[in-house]
Design an enzyme around this catalytic site. Structure first.
Site: not given
Ligand code: DHK
Length: 144
Positions: A11-12, A19, A24, A75, A78, A81, A88, A99, A101-103, A108
């Site tokens: 998501p997002n 964003r 990011y 990735n 959210a 977490h 599963d 896996e 994660h960009i950040s 954080r």
């Molecule tokens: C991206 C998100 O949207 C966050 O909810 C994660 C992750 C971190 C990222 O760093 O790519 O916490």
């Protein structure tokens, strides 16, 4: 063996580039897709690139990957977490999972420090920006 790597985004991430660019970065998801396609071509791999804001759609895509993919780069955003359901689903997939994660989630808020997916992933790349996706692809190129 399949040459296809599924690259799944949660998501997002459709808003990447606009964003919170201070976290990011400025690159869009289309930019990431383009870079991955270029590198995949050089490596003799194929990419199935997917983003969804819906947990169920991500799970359906993982199920699809079971018979089609040599590996998954995910990735979960959210859902990392929160989602036992995505964990599963990944546990039904018999090939490697990386896996991304960009950040750097560990720098954080504390609620981002734990990822359910990490228990399943062969490797986790966090904090290297969108380069993380490319590094994950290199992992599959080396014949994992
Ligand atoms: C991206 C998100 O949207 C966050 O909810 C994660 C992750 C971190 C990222 O760093 O790519 O916490």
């Amino acid at each position: 063996m399949s040459k296809c790597i599924y690259v799944l985004n949660g998501p997002n991430l459709n808003l990447l580039g606009s964003r919170q660019p201070e976290i990011y970065g400025a690159e869009t998801l289309a930019d990431v897709h383009r870079r991955l396609l270029g590198r995949a071509l050089e490596l003799g791999l194929e990419i199935e690139f997917f983003q969804s804001n819906s947990e169920g759609e991500i799970i359906d895509k993982i199920h699809e990957a079971r018979s089609r993919a040599r590996g998954i780069i995910i990735n979960p955003a959210a859902y990392s977490h929160t989602s036992v359901a995505i964990l599963d689903a990944l546990n039904t997939f018999e090939q490697p999972v990386i896996e991304v994660h960009i950040s750097n989630i560990h720098q954080r808020e504390s609620f981002r420090h734990h990822s359910f997916v990490s228990a399943r992933a062969e490797g986790v790349i966090a904090g290297l920006g969108t380069l993380g996706y490319l590094l994950a692809l290199e992992y599959f190129a080396k014949g994992s």
